[in-house]
Design a protein around this motif. Structure first.
Motif, PDB file in Angstrom:
ATOM      1  N   GLU A 127       0.831  -1.207   0.000  1.00  0.00           N
ATOM      2  CA  GLU A 127       0.000   0.000   0.000  1.00  0.00           C
ATOM      3  C   GLU A 127       0.868   1.260   0.000  1.00  0.00           C
ATOM      4  N   PHE A 128       1.968   1.227   0.750  1.00  0.00           N
ATOM      5  CA  PHE A 128       2.887   2.369   0.785  1.00  0.00           C
ATOM      6  C   PHE A 128       3.498   2.600  -0.600  1.00  0.00           C
ATOM      7  N   CYS A 129       3.923   1.517  -1.259  1.00  0.00           N
ATOM      8  CA  CYS A 129       4.468   1.645  -2.622  1.00  0.00           C
ATOM      9  C   CYS A 129       3.410   2.166  -3.579  1.00  0.00           C
ATOM     10  N   TYR A 130       2.177   1.672  -3.410  1.00  0.00           N
ATOM     11  CA  TYR A 130       1.101   2.131  -4.283  1.00  0.00           C
ATOM     12  C   TYR A 130       0.842   3.620  -4.092  1.00  0.00           C
ATOM     13  N   TYR A 131       0.874   4.078  -2.842  1.00  0.00           N
ATOM     14  CA  TYR A 131       0.662   5.509  -2.588  1.00  0.00           C
ATOM     15  C   TYR A 131       1.635   6.337  -3.410  1.00  0.00           C
ATOM     16  N   TRP A 132       2.918   5.994  -3.409  1.00  0.00           N
ATOM     17  CA  TRP A 132       3.914   6.794  -4.128  1.00  0.00           C
ATOM     18  C   TRP A 132       3.808   6.619  -5.633  1.00  0.00           C
ATOM     19  N   PHE A 133       3.443   5.417  -6.077  1.00  0.00           N
ATOM     20  CA  PHE A 133       3.178   5.228  -7.509  1.00  0.00           C
ATOM     21  C   PHE A 133       2.017   6.121  -7.936  1.00  0.00           C
ATOM     22  N   HIS A 134       0.942   6.127  -7.163  1.00  0.00           N
ATOM     23  CA  HIS A 134      -0.249   6.896  -7.502  1.00  0.00           C
ATOM     24  C   HIS A 134       0.043   8.391  -7.440  1.00  0.00           C
ATOM     25  N   ARG A 135       0.800   8.797  -6.434  1.00  0.00           N
ATOM     26  CA  ARG A 135       1.143  10.219  -6.316  1.00  0.00           C
ATOM     27  C   ARG A 135       2.010  10.661  -7.491  1.00  0.00           C
ATOM     28  N   CYS A 136       2.995   9.853  -7.851  1.00  0.00           N
ATOM     29  CA  CYS A 136       3.829  10.191  -9.022  1.00  0.00           C
ATOM     30  C   CYS A 136       3.018  10.177 -10.305  1.00  0.00           C
ATOM     31  N   SER A 137       1.990   9.341 -10.356  1.00  0.00           N
ATOM     32  CA  SER A 137       1.145   9.280 -11.551  1.00  0.00           C
ATOM     33  C   SER A 137       0.355  10.560 -11.751  1.00  0.00           C
ATOM     34  N   HIS A 138       0.235  11.368 -10.712  1.00  0.00           N
ATOM     35  CA  HIS A 138      -0.428  12.664 -10.819  1.00  0.00           C
ATOM     36  C   HIS A 138       0.555  13.815 -10.957  1.00  0.00           C
ATOM     37  N   ARG A 139       1.750  13.661 -10.391  1.00  0.00           N
ATOM     38  CA  ARG A 139       2.673  14.784 -10.299  1.00  0.00           C
ATOM     39  C   ARG A 139       3.864  14.688 -11.244  1.00  0.00           C
ATOM     40  N   VAL A 140       4.031  13.594 -11.948  1.00  0.00           N
ATOM     41  CA  VAL A 140       5.090  13.438 -12.951  1.00  0.00           C
ATOM     42  C   VAL A 140       4.403  13.133 -14.280  1.00  0.00           C
ATOM     43  N   ARG A 141       4.649  13.979 -15.269  1.00  0.00           N
ATOM     44  CA  ARG A 141       3.857  13.857 -16.486  1.00  0.00           C
ATOM     45  C   ARG A 141       4.078  12.528 -17.199  1.00  0.00           C
ATOM     46  N   TRP A 142       5.270  11.967 -17.153  1.00  0.00           N
ATOM     47  CA  TRP A 142       5.536  10.675 -17.794  1.00  0.00           C
ATOM     48  C   TRP A 142       4.530   9.631 -17.307  1.00  0.00           C
ATOM     49  N   PHE A 143       4.306   9.582 -16.003  1.00  0.00           N
ATOM     50  CA  PHE A 143       3.370   8.608 -15.448  1.00  0.00           C
ATOM     51  C   PHE A 143       1.921   9.051 -15.645  1.00  0.00           C
ATOM     52  N   TRP A 144       1.693  10.366 -15.680  1.00  0.00           N
ATOM     53  CA  TRP A 144       0.353  10.893 -15.911  1.00  0.00           C
ATOM     54  C   TRP A 144      -0.160  10.519 -17.293  1.00  0.00           C
ATOM     55  N   THR A 145       0.732  10.367 -18.261  1.00  0.00           N
ATOM     56  CA  THR A 145       0.285  10.023 -19.619  1.00  0.00           C
ATOM     57  C   THR A 145      -0.501   8.715 -19.642  1.00  0.00           C
ATOM     58  N   ALA A 146      -0.238   7.833 -18.671  1.00  0.00           N
ATOM     59  CA  ALA A 146      -1.025   6.603 -18.557  1.00  0.00           C
ATOM     60  C   ALA A 146      -2.231   6.812 -17.642  1.00  0.00           C
ATOM     61  N   HIS A 147      -2.001   7.439 -16.498  1.00  0.00           N
ATOM     62  CA  HIS A 147      -3.047   7.535 -15.481  1.00  0.00           C
ATOM     63  C   HIS A 147      -4.176   8.477 -15.887  1.00  0.00           C
ATOM     64  N   VAL A 148      -3.899   9.407 -16.787  1.00  0.00           N
ATOM     65  CA  VAL A 148      -4.922  10.359 -17.213  1.00  0.00           C
ATOM     66  C   VAL A 148      -6.153   9.652 -17.771  1.00  0.00           C
ATOM     67  N   VAL A 149      -5.945   8.476 -18.364  1.00  0.00           N
ATOM     68  CA  VAL A 149      -7.074   7.724 -18.929  1.00  0.00           C
ATOM     69  C   VAL A 149      -8.098   7.419 -17.837  1.00  0.00           C
ATOM     70  N   HIS A 150      -7.618   7.022 -16.680  1.00  0.00           N
ATOM     71  CA  HIS A 150      -8.513   6.654 -15.579  1.00  0.00           C
ATOM     72  C   HIS A 150      -9.328   7.852 -15.102  1.00  0.00           C
ATOM     73  N   HIS A 151      -8.741   9.032 -15.173  1.00  0.00           N
ATOM     74  CA  HIS A 151      -9.415  10.229 -14.661  1.00  0.00           C
ATOM     75  C   HIS A 151     -10.233  10.956 -15.720  1.00  0.00           C
ATOM     76  N   SER A 152     -10.200  10.492 -16.939  1.00  0.00           N
ATOM     77  CA  SER A 152     -10.897  11.203 -18.011  1.00  0.00           C
ATOM     78  C   SER A 152     -12.395  10.932 -18.027  1.00  0.00           C
ATOM     79  N   GLY A 153     -12.859   9.972 -17.238  1.00  0.00           N
ATOM     80  CA  GLY A 153     -14.295   9.710 -17.170  1.00  0.00           C
ATOM     81  C   GLY A 153     -15.019  10.806 -16.409  1.00  0.00           C
ATOM     82  N   GLU A 154     -16.150  11.252 -16.935  1.00  0.00           N
ATOM     83  CA  GLU A 154     -16.915  12.341 -16.314  1.00  0.00           C
ATOM     84  C   GLU A 154     -18.105  11.835 -15.506  1.00  0.00           C
ATOM     85  N   HIS A 155     -18.193  10.513 -15.338  1.00  0.00           N
ATOM     86  CA  HIS A 155     -19.256   9.924 -14.531  1.00  0.00           C
ATOM     87  C   HIS A 155     -18.639   8.851 -13.641  1.00  0.00           C
ATOM     88  N   MET A 156     -19.211   8.659 -12.473  1.00  0.00           N
ATOM     89  CA  MET A 156     -18.652   7.720 -11.510  1.00  0.00           C
ATOM     90  C   MET A 156     -19.570   6.522 -11.307  1.00  0.00           C
TER      91      MET A 156
END
Length: 298
Positions: A107-136
């Motif tokens: 879980e600790f490793c996941y926290y930093w992976f997830h945080r970097c996925s928002h704050r480092v654009r290289w990782f955001w290029t993948a994670h942005v797909v997950h956040h592009s949905g406008e409905h939950m």
């Protein structure tokens, strides 16, 4: 657990993508969970929030992500992971005492992976797909990118492998983390008891994570637990209504567009005129970073 892992490796080979084995095996339960969620929301008169074109897009993105990740694991990632395992410092036993501690470490490793996925654009290029949905709804959890194995999500968990946790154990526990997260992508559950809200990543906490409201941006990175967000100052409580999506919203249901739009935009920014360091900074800087020259020309 190790006996089962040994049998699977003997039968199917050493480089099994354990995360996807678990996630694919859980798919029927995911679909049942979504069906229950839809019925609950329908009875509340809120089924209009389920846009079936979005849901089909989520399912398409999820299945393509799973298939591509399996292929990349066979071609490269599996061998790379076992290179780390062969160079481990210790060998940590797997038993009733160590598994809970290993899960917290995952879980600790996941926290930093997830945080970097928002704050480092290289990782955001993948994670942005997950956040592009406008409905939950629960299928939003399946809105994933084929770029994940390319951008290197698995590297964040290699410290555990180097310390001596078998890769299969790391990725099975990570899969359990992701299974839990599937069921918190929902509006059908309100806030839970304050103690649960304080410790766990609940549906309420995770809805806030998906908001593009200024108060929710880059908050609540936890998977199962929310304690690391509280510890590192990234926690926010869900208060105002959540506006789902991303700041630069992509209005498309095309899987290719959704998977690659940010990756292409990043390299376009790198290709703009300027010093090499300025150009390369687009790779590791936050997604919102703009060079002064780039900002001035737009």
């Amino acid at each position: 657990m190790m006996d089962l892992i040994a049998w699977m490796e003997t039968t199917f080979g050493a480089h099994i993508e354990w995360k996807q084995v678990v996630l694919i095996g859980m798919t029927p339960l995911f679909l049942v969970g979504f069906a229950v969620e839809w019925q609950v929301m329908r009875k509340r008169g809120m089924a209009r929030q389920f846009y079936w074109k979005d849901i089909l897009t989520n399912l398409t993105l999820g299945s393509s992500y799973q298939l591509f990740e399996l292929a990349v694991h066979v071609l490269f990632v599996g061998a790379a992971v076992f290179w780390f395992w062969q160079h481990r410092f210790f060998t940590i036993p797997i038993n009733a005492w160590t598994v809970p501690l290993i899960f917290i470490a995952v879980e600790f490793c996941y926290y930093w992976f997830h945080r970097c996925s928002h704050r480092v654009r290289w990782f955001w290029t993948a994670h942005v797909v997950h956040h592009s949905g406008e409905h939950m709804n629960m299928t939003t959890a399946m809105r994933q990118s084929v770029l994940y194995p390319i951008t290197g999500w698995w590297l964040f968990f290699m410290p555990l492998v180097l310390l001596g946790v078998h890769p299969a154990v790391v990725f099975i526990l990570y899969a359990c983390d992701l299974v839990y997260q599937f069921f918190i992508h929902t509006e059908s559950v309100g806030k839970l008891h304050p103690v649960l809200e304080y410790i766990f990543d609940t549906p309420s906490n995770h809805r806030a994570h998906h908001g593009r409201n200024d108060c929710y941006i880059d908050k609540n990175y936890g998977g199962v637990l929310i304690i690391f967000d509280r510890l590192f100052g990234t926690y926010v409580e869900e208060q105002e209504a959540v506006d789902y999506g991303i700041k630069r919203q992509v209005h498309s249901h095309n899987p290719l567009t959704l998977n690659f739009h940010e990756f292409i935009d990043m390299w376009k920014d790198v290709a703009r005129p300027g010093s090499l360091m300025q150009r390369l900074k687009h790779i590791w800087a936050p997604p919102e970073y703009e060079r002064p020259s780039a900002a001035g020309s737009e």
